[in-house]
Scaffold this active site. Structure first.
Site, PDB file in Angstrom:
ATOM      1  N   ARG A 204       4.063  90.275 -17.797  1.00 26.87           N
ATOM      2  CA  ARG A 204       3.185  91.423 -17.519  1.00 26.87           C
ATOM      3  C   ARG A 204       3.541  92.365 -16.526  1.00 26.87           C
ATOM      4  NH1 ARG A 204       0.247  86.995 -18.956  1.00 26.87           N
ATOM      5  NH2 ARG A 204       0.136  87.198 -21.242  1.00 26.87           N
TER       6      ARG A 204
ATOM      7  N   SER B 114       1.520  79.504 -16.587  1.00 30.17           N
ATOM      8  CA  SER B 114       1.015  79.483 -18.001  1.00 30.17           C
ATOM      9  C   SER B 114       1.478  78.088 -18.412  1.00 30.17           C
ATOM     10  CB  SER B 114       1.942  80.448 -18.749  1.00 30.17           C
ATOM     11  OG  SER B 114       1.595  81.692 -18.179  1.00 30.17           O
ATOM     12  N   GLY B 115       0.866  77.541 -19.512  1.00 26.63           N
ATOM     13  CA  GLY B 115       1.107  76.355 -20.177  1.00 26.63           C
ATOM     14  C   GLY B 115      -0.105  75.650 -20.502  1.00 26.63           C
ATOM     15  N   GLY B 116      -1.397  76.136 -20.524  1.00 26.66           N
ATOM     16  CA  GLY B 116      -2.509  75.515 -21.002  1.00 26.66           C
ATOM     17  C   GLY B 116      -2.453  75.107 -22.382  1.00 26.66           C
ATOM     18  N   GLU B 117      -1.557  75.417 -23.307  1.00 21.40           N
ATOM     19  CA  GLU B 117      -1.406  74.883 -24.738  1.00 21.40           C
ATOM     20  C   GLU B 117      -0.225  73.593 -24.377  1.00 21.40           C
ATOM     21  OE1 GLU B 117      -2.118  78.166 -24.216  1.00 21.40           O
ATOM     22  OE2 GLU B 117      -4.163  77.104 -24.708  1.00 21.40           O
TER      23      GLU B 117
ATOM     24  N   ASN C 234      -8.125  77.946 -20.264  1.00 16.28           N
ATOM     25  CA  ASN C 234      -9.104  76.750 -20.956  1.00 16.28           C
ATOM     26  C   ASN C 234      -8.501  75.535 -20.172  1.00 16.28           C
ATOM     27  OD1 ASN C 234      -6.418  77.699 -22.248  1.00 16.28           O
ATOM     28  ND2 ASN C 234      -6.580  75.776 -23.281  1.00 16.28           N
TER      29      ASN C 234
ATOM     30  N   ASP D 139     -11.509  77.631 -26.619  1.00 10.54           N
ATOM     31  CA  ASP D 139     -10.165  78.179 -25.906  1.00 10.54           C
ATOM     32  C   ASP D 139     -10.624  79.582 -25.250  1.00 10.54           C
ATOM     33  OD1 ASP D 139      -7.461  78.665 -25.017  1.00 10.54           O
ATOM     34  OD2 ASP D 139      -7.162  79.926 -26.825  1.00 10.54           O
TER      35      ASP D 139
HETATM   36  O1  LIG Z   1      -3.233  78.590 -21.325  1.00  7.58           O
HETATM   37  C1  LIG Z   1      -2.132  79.117 -21.189  1.00  7.58           C
HETATM   38  O2  LIG Z   1      -1.511  78.797 -20.248  1.00  7.58           O
HETATM   39  C2  LIG Z   1      -1.974  80.633 -21.829  1.00  7.58           C
HETATM   40  C3  LIG Z   1      -0.818  81.531 -21.588  1.00  7.58           C
HETATM   41  C4  LIG Z   1      -0.770  82.506 -22.240  1.00  7.58           C
HETATM   42  C5  LIG Z   1       0.240  83.409 -21.711  1.00  7.58           C
HETATM   43  O3  LIG Z   1       0.745  82.963 -20.567  1.00  7.58           O
HETATM   44  O4  LIG Z   1       0.856  84.470 -22.264  1.00  7.58           O
HETATM   45  C6  LIG Z   1      -1.801  83.053 -22.952  1.00  7.58           C
HETATM   46  C7  LIG Z   1      -2.875  82.048 -23.006  1.00  7.58           C
HETATM   47  N1  LIG Z   1      -3.018  81.022 -22.629  1.00  7.58           N
HETATM   48  C8  LIG Z   1      -4.092  82.808 -23.931  1.00  7.58           C
HETATM   49  O5  LIG Z   1      -4.956  81.571 -24.256  1.00  7.58           O
HETATM   50  C9  LIG Z   1      -4.003  83.798 -24.694  1.00  7.58           C
HETATM   51  O6  LIG Z   1      -4.954  84.206 -25.491  1.00  7.58           O
HETATM   52  C10 LIG Z   1      -2.874  84.629 -24.461  1.00  7.58           C
HETATM   53  C11 LIG Z   1      -2.671  85.779 -24.913  1.00  7.58           C
HETATM   54  C12 LIG Z   1      -1.519  86.314 -24.638  1.00  7.58           C
HETATM   55  C13 LIG Z   1      -0.815  87.357 -24.708  1.00  7.58           C
HETATM   56  O7  LIG Z   1      -0.059  87.944 -23.970  1.00  7.58           O
HETATM   57  O8  LIG Z   1      -0.968  88.033 -25.884  1.00  7.58           O
HETATM   58  N2  LIG Z   1      -1.032  85.204 -23.867  1.00  7.58           N
HETATM   59  C14 LIG Z   1      -1.667  84.367 -23.661  1.00  7.58           C
END
Ligand SMILES: O=C(O)c1cc(C(=O)O)c2c(n1)C(=O)C(=O)c1cc(C(=O)O)[nH]c1-2
Ligand SMILES: O=C(O)c1cc(C(=O)O)c2c(n1)C(=O)C(=O)c1cc(C(=O)O)[nH]c1-2
Lengths: 583, 583
Positions: B119, B178-181, B265, B307
């Site tokens: 970003r 990042s890395g919630g998933e 999340n 989420d």
């Molecule tokens: O939980 C996370 O760490 C995480 C990271 C990111 C990310 O870093 O791009 C997204 C998401 N979640 C997420 O939930 C999400 O909807 C999302 C959309 C995007 C995007 O760039 O379009 N990134 C992310």
């Protein structure tokens, strides 16, 4: 009803279409390869107001050559490997009506000498013809993108690939081949548009049965050719791996029913390894469209010592020479000479340097057609493992694949040129199928005392004279467009689309497209409005360093060093940019 | 001389720079994240004459989020993985002054949940800060591109990655993760701009020592927080793999010396596996900039079942509510509610749906801050291996990362939104470091009766009311820009840059850029002329199908199916398009 024959009749649709300037129905604009448009809404007076109308990313990086076709409301746009074809509906803001993405073995990439380029698709008989990197020729339904038929034109495992645009003549689709750096034998093949069946195939070298030369009938500068003359100019079987590929442009004269094209370098680049004239590499061919039989030919660079492929476009013009109307063929050869021939007889009328830097030959004898070579620059004379320095032009020639344009209004040719010299060191190389068969180490640089690598010139082909010159920092690797509005367009490797006055060469407009331009500018109308379209996407031989991620000066067949500073101006990325005047 | 301290003083340069509308010195335009510009050469009267001034391909495919910074004559542009940074010299037609291309292990790509996005970069203290995909934070000399220092902010082998833009506050650079998933625990870290040494780090969850929450002092909707309140809302050690990552935007109020951001999340997406409120996932944090200590917080979606990451931007505005001047924080949450809080006290003032389709909760109680949930849409109540259907919004929220803009002239927020619902089927999942820790199968589609997936809206945050709505065929995944010329700009997934009237929402201009837009529009001047710039390059979560080549409807965490028809409109490719009025 008579049974179908691809030769039965002229292709009335194509003959009619090429006369309609509102469409762009041939890769080169028309059969004569003039890249001239009668459209005149955009003129040398108003072109300064040009704007970008819309843009489209192809989704592919690396070199984007050629340009889109426009047929009716549909634009057909291709990409380099993987050779995607898009049908964009101009009535729906360029929405993608269909997309064809072939599955090709990526192993073809390393056997493409000069980037993963493709010079465009052809249209005819309701089909879009795609010449894939893997040498497959595919016929797609122009309405749906569905495969009608496909034919394997060559064997990529032996280094035979496809980069050239097909041409539809009558009801045949003609296609050349690539692979001169892999010892591939050049050929042009005609396929029946309806069935994909081979109609004829003409090799560049070999026995007359292969070359479709008719001894005693086919002429060379007016003289009949002897039987199997090609074979006599090669040692043993060398002609089988002798190159002379046909990866450039094909033109067609419907009245004479002749097609014209040139053949590439003899393989290898080490001249000492292949004694003889290496016929018919480096040769302009005029062939009967129906049978492929050679009407006349002319070898420009016998026994090439510099990789001066003879494949550049043959532009067919009707001009006066010494007050007499002539049917001409004009060709800017890699070797730096601009040739004007009578396209009916094959008589050589003019042969002059179109870049004063050219030094490998003093001049061409128009009677014998032979170059007067300068020994100092003979890589054969200097021999294997000796570095011949300062040869001009470099291997990529005073011009390469980038096609010129001709305006009947000004009587001038507009020629994108290279202004590059080289060191050339041949070495012994053994042939292995599918492996590079190059045998020379090159490095390239601007001519002594100069610091620019290109010029965009206006050329009088009746006299063999440069009218004006626009110096360019880099080689002009994009194809030109000339229009009835007295504007000439071309693109630069830094990414500028430029518009110049057709008479004076004065720059009238420039726009920085997303990436370096090696595509060819074209024009069409939609809903009555004139558009200018060009693909950007750096690559090709000049851009091979960035396209393939090479950094050594002599890598990329010697081109990497000279064009290194391009990375300060632009990056990779395939985008179509379409221009128009404001409403 | 006093010894260097990152907190010693305000960053006068940055405070001065953010007041200069001729430059764009912060990822979000300014510390308040309003994405508003005082420039007014381009107005709602003349924007229809806008033209493309120049373009630049990044040489990278996949999703291009964020946008360039403009500092003095230099534009700093980043790309998605491999996270190239270009310094483009605006005084030299955008020539590349330097290029930084990190070498990153491509194994990071599969652990990025939502495309290889980034970003943007941040500027401060003569350095450009890049947050790489592999979680490395790199400081580059703004003049030369040379690496000044780098810090490993996280461990990509455990699924911790970097996509968010850093923010420079005082002499610290702040960065989220990042890395919630993947069960990564969220945190924000402040580094000394000069040395790269850590100044403070605040986790989203865990003991107070980790979260920098001060029990009894830090408040939650005005009430002091108990000791280790986070730990009490998790079973056992689950908080260690509990998500709450901080991959969105950070804003800063220099007067209050507070930074603001939201947490994502809780992991996993299967709510039954993590009983409790899962604090402080889904939470707005206000922290002291110098120490990271939490001043106040507010959890929007306790025990998330959908989420609905809380990471969207916190926009800081000074507006009147009930006739009283308030220091506000406005936030459009993924959960579909637009929240207005007092940014000094953390008091919740307004919480209303900004998409009428929202159905998981009836409303938010502004006193307790709690959503009034609708049982039918509770994926927890319906339980594991049951498909909860028709939940609105979908997991990607009524808005995702795409930032809104606020115009003090109109007092309105301009919000790019998603209009998408989903089916959500949780399933049991085991945690393995570096492996997806998702535990739900999703599919997405427009709300019943609708066939469009997005809206661009104007919002009155003092009342919680939509002023006008522009329906869009696809979600608006690009960040908005509002200007003093009463024009609002945004991009669409098909690739249009659109300009609309700030008062009425009337469309005034559109241009089709090379690829779908998920970048954020910005503006600056050069040589006194106003420019509008936007990155196109389809991707992000909404574009993940095309970006990653996925085709199954439930692939890409459920997003592929809904956005499938995007491929009829646009293709991949990263290009910056810069617009201006004609001379
Ligand atoms: O939980 C996370 O760490 C995480 C990271 C990111 C990310 O870093 O791009 C997204 C998401 N979640 C997420 O939930 C999400 O909807 C999302 C959309 C995007 C995007 O760039 O379009 N990134 C992310
Ligand atoms: O000998 C061959 O078969 C062959 C093929 C090609 C090609 O197909 O692109 C090129 C060349 N040679 C070549 O000599 C050359 O200069 C060249 C430039 C380019 C280009 O697209 O920029 N292709 C080729």
């Amino acid at each position: 009803l008579a049974s179908w024959s691809p030769l039965a009749s002229a292709n009335d649709e194509l003959l009619k279409l090429e006369k309609d300037p509102n469409q762009w129905t041939q890769p080169a604009g028309n059969y004569a390869n003039t890249r001239y448009s009668k459209l005149d809404q955009i003129t040398n007076k108003n072109v300064k107001k040009l704007q970008v109308a819309w843009t489209f990313s192809t989704g592919v990086l690396r070199g984007h050559e050629g340009g889109p076709l426009v047929i009716g409301n549909m634009m057909y746009l291709h990409s380099p490997f993987p050779n995607i074809v898009y049908a964009l509906d101009l009535d729906k803001n360029g929405q993608i009506a269909w997309k064809y993405e072939p599955k090709q073995d990526p192993n073809v990439i390393p056997v493409m000498c000069c980037d993963t380029v493709n010079r465009g698709v052809a249209y005819g008989d309701g089909l879009i013809f795609l010449h894939q990197a893997d040498a497959k020729l595919v016929a797609l339904d122009a309405k749906t993108g569905k495969v009608a038929w496909s034919a394997n034109d060559g064997d990529p495992t032996k280094g035979e690939t496809g980069t050239s645009a097909p041409l539809v003549v009558k009801h045949m689709v003609l296609v050349g081949n690539s692979g001169g750096e892999f010892g591939v034998r050049g050929k042009v093949t005609a396929y029946d548009t309806k069935t994909g069946k081979q109609v004829w195939r003409a090799y560049s070298m070999g026995p007359d049965a292969d070359t479709l030369i008719e001894p005693g009938k086919t002429t060379n500068l007016g003289k009949p050719i002897e039987a199997d003359e090609s074979l006599k100019t090669w040692q043993g079987d060398q002609w089988k791996i002798g190159g002379g590929t046909t990866w450039g442009w094909i033109s067609y004269d419907p009245e004479l029913n002749l097609i014209y094209y040139g053949t590439g370098n003899p393989s290898t680049w080490n001249p000492s390894q292949r004694p003889g004239d290496n016929k018919w590499s480096m040769t302009v061919f005029a062939r009967d469209a129906d049978t492929g039989k050679a009407k006349w030919l002319y070898q420009m660079t016998p026994h090439d010592e510099w990789d001066y492929d003879g494949v550049n476009e043959m532009v067919l013009t009707d001009q006066k020479i010494d007050g007499k109307d002539r049917k001409l063929l004009v060709h800017f050869d890699r070797n730096g000479f601009g040739y004007t021939l009578d396209r009916e007889s094959g008589e050589l009328l003019v042969a002059e340097k179109y870049d004063p830097a050219v030094n490998w030959a003093n001049k061409i004898d128009v009677k014998t057609g032979l170059p007067d070579r300068v020994k100092k620059y003979s890589t054969e004379a200097n021999g294997e493992d000796n570095n011949t320095q300062g040869v001009c032009p470099a291997a990529l020639g005073s011009k390469d694949q980038q096609p010129s344009a001709y305006s009947p209004k000004t009587g001038l040719f507009y020629v994108p040129t290279n202004h590059v010299c080289m060191d050339y060191e041949p070495f012994k190389v053994a042939y292995t199928a599918g492996q590079p068969y190059v045998g020379a180490t090159l490095s390239m640089y601007p001519p002594k005392g100069d610091d620019h690598l290109g010029n965009f010139i206006a050329w009088d082909a009746t006299k063999g004279k440069i009218k004006w010159t626009i110096p360019e920092q880099f080689s002009v690797w994009s194809g030109a467009l000339a229009t009835a509005g007295n504007v000439v367009f071309y693109g630069t490797l830094e990414g500028y689309l430029k518009a110049v006055d057709a008479e004076t060469g004065k720059e009238l407009y420039r726009f920085k497209t997303p990436s370096g331009i090696i595509g060819n500018v074209n024009t069409y109308t939609h809903n009555g409005k004139q558009y200018i379209a060009v693909l950007s996407g750096l690559g090709g031989w000049a851009g091979i360093g960035m396209a393939a991620g090479l950094t050594g000066d002599t890598e990329g067949l010697g081109a990497v060093g000279a064009y290194k500073s391009l990375s300060q101006y632009t990056q990779l990325g395939g985008t179509l940019t379409v221009f128009a005047l404001p409403d």
